[in-house]
Write an enzyme that holds these catalytic residues in place. Sequence first.
Site, mmCIF file in Angstrom:
data_model
loop_
_atom_site.group_PDB
_atom_site.id
_atom_site.type_symbol
_atom_site.label_atom_id
_atom_site.label_comp_id
_atom_site.label_asym_id
_atom_site.label_seq_id
_atom_site.Cartn_x
_atom_site.Cartn_y
_atom_site.Cartn_z
ATOM 1 N N CYS A 35 61.389 6.374 10.596
ATOM 2 C CA CYS A 35 61.850 7.160 9.449
ATOM 3 C C CYS A 35 62.653 8.371 9.911
ATOM 4 C CB CYS A 35 60.661 7.632 8.623
ATOM 5 S SG CYS A 35 59.682 6.316 7.884
ATOM 6 N N ASP A 436 66.155 40.003 37.485
ATOM 7 C CA ASP A 436 66.841 41.284 37.406
ATOM 8 C C ASP A 436 65.804 42.336 37.802
ATOM 9 O OD1 ASP A 436 68.710 43.356 36.538
ATOM 10 O OD2 ASP A 436 67.324 43.611 34.860
ATOM 11 N N ASP A 638 66.373 41.509 30.991
ATOM 12 C CA ASP A 638 66.041 42.199 29.743
ATOM 13 C C ASP A 638 67.221 42.889 29.085
ATOM 14 O OD1 ASP A 638 66.384 44.269 31.593
ATOM 15 O OD2 ASP A 638 64.994 45.572 30.508
#
Length: 755
Positions: A35, A436, A638
């Site tokens: 389906c 980072d 960030d």
Amino acid sequence: MTALGKTGPTVEAPKAQSATDEVELAITGMTCASCSTRLERVLGRVSGVETSSVNLATEKARVRISGGLGRADDLIAAVNKAGFGAEPVTADRPALQGHDARGDRAEMLLFTLAAVLTLPLIWDMVAHMTGLPGRISPLWQLVLATPVQFVAGARFYRGAWVTLKAGAGNMDSLVALGSSAAYGLSLWRVALGDPADGLYFEGAAVVITLVMLGKWLEARAKGSAASAIRALMRLRPDIAHREVEGVVEDVAVDRLSLGDVVLVRPGESLPVDGDVVEGRTEVDESLVTGESLPVTREPGDRVIGGSVNADGLIRVQVTALGKDATLSRIIRMVETAQASKAPVQLMVDKVAAVFVPAVVFLAVLAFLGWWLIGGEMETAIVAGISVLVVACPCALGLATPTAIMVGTGVAARLGILVKDAAALEQAHHCTTIAFDKTGTLTQGRPAVTGVVPAEGAPGEDGLLALAAAAQGGSGHPLAHALRFAAEERELTLPAFTDFQSIAGKGITARVEGRSLVIGSRRLLDEAGIALESLEDEAARIEGEGASVVWMGDAGTKTLLGLFAIADPVRASAKAAVASLKAMGVTPVMLTGDAERVARAVAAKVGIEDIRAEVLPDHKADAVATLRSEGKVVAMVGDGVNDAPALAAADVGIAMGTGTDVAMETAGITLMRGDPALLPWALGLSKATHAKIRQNLFWAFVYNTIALPLAALGLLNPMIAGAAMAMSSVSVVGSSLLLRRWRPTMDPLGASAGAE
């Protein structure tokens, strides 16, 4: 941007409506993977649709279409034409994942009716096989089986008819064909007056009854898998204590406006996102961010709606409501992840697309084989019915999405937001994690720890006043550090003009007639300013792990001095790196800082591979280089400048204390910005992937074994129906075991997450 005080998370800002936007639909009427696969094709044929994804487990469709919500009616019309139901999911009309109590009761009544009428038929079969008394006459068998077939089983006929009109097939088609064949053969024999020995009423009735039971259990299990969403939705209270001119009144949260002030008493949940304007308290944010310890909140700090006020009376000014609130965004991200498809699901969808026609073909072959070779019409019919009944693509269709649903729910409780299923599936493959430095391994709140004037330059206060004034146009964390240091010394800042920011290098500005250049060694070199007089001092500062910000006068080509700025390493960074190494993952540091600073910080956390002085626009290139070396790379960052690298990595991981851009780009967000969550995320990814593989293995094994047995006449329709019903329930139940997964690494410990 919505942020949380000193340590809280930020969640992606809502995107503006574009020419092509995403529409989410709640789908009804799906019964198996065939389906959902067919619906994807149907939606894909609607004009303007770019992509469509239909998830069987969540019963939702996500469609990217030109015109966005304005085209929702076209999509709903296409879904209805295909025989299913649909309605748009919006902030005002959410499609909650759970049970419809009224629908549950109706299903249970039908199942109870079917079970009561089927039990005598089963006893007749047992009595026939064992010689016990209590046989039921053929006519009474017909009376008992008919309501089961056409009342309880009406749902299968409706579903089969709808898909047949669309030229397709699904699980309803298989159940309707198989049970109708058994019922029809038995009815024919009753009409001809044949003895009861050749009747299969019990087979048809048992198939319908067991499939109904299986679908009911499956629906309850899927509802349990979606418990994470419902738990998040229950966090926010419905009533807030609004304070207006000293008078407190209880109002519905939906009636609040931005800028309102609400009173939050000890022990109450915060009704909204806002800023604390009065009072001091400890707030339990564990259910939102995964942070196990209460955090202090005082005037000026931000708080999240849904967190619990522990012990203080506070007044909070509303800063975000509705869909812009942190909790609403978290819910959207979790729903998006649960509705998305893992890459392995694409293979399953291809199998499901041809599964039902293949099963019907196999049933015909089984019938013809037994009839033509064995010459026994009854055996041939039973074999064909058993093939139709035992085959069900539900287990295959549910194997992946149910595991993803449970895995993302567990992640959300731990403070790990997964944006899409691909990120969760891919994370455990990572061999390298690129960090980072600032805001990721460090706290991201640098502070000035030293001011060193050059010979002939103004003193410390004069130098700091010039630098802080020049940084007036910058939003960089180092600029904040300089301005904050000047505020602490209560310095008066002169005016600045001609401000210019140079990405990755620093700034230039005119202050009190000086053409100031402030930033990296490279920037002052380009300005022709000699640095030799303070090189030894800079080396000492960088050796201690602090950053050096140089300052000179481009007009006179003279060095004015330097600033030592340190950013403390996060307490859990060293343990997190050790855990990643124990998991076989290599940590790499990518930073724009000087080599000596980078090495000093890397030594503190245990990273050996350092790529220093990398400009923001070159971080993505560094990630691409790592990938070209055959490594599977996760990038952790960030800031806005980390977004390209997050997108370039195999898996982007954003810190929840960072910018919205970073989190929008990343596939995974660590809500409380703690590196300790990284091993947890990788461990949970591994557990989820293992569960998907386990589910798919058993789903394939089930069909691989059951279909040949049915075709060979070794399964009667009743046993086939039981096996088919239980296969779906077992797969969903297996996925629910993921809820028992627990990380074994303490935020300050050193062991990796595992079951």
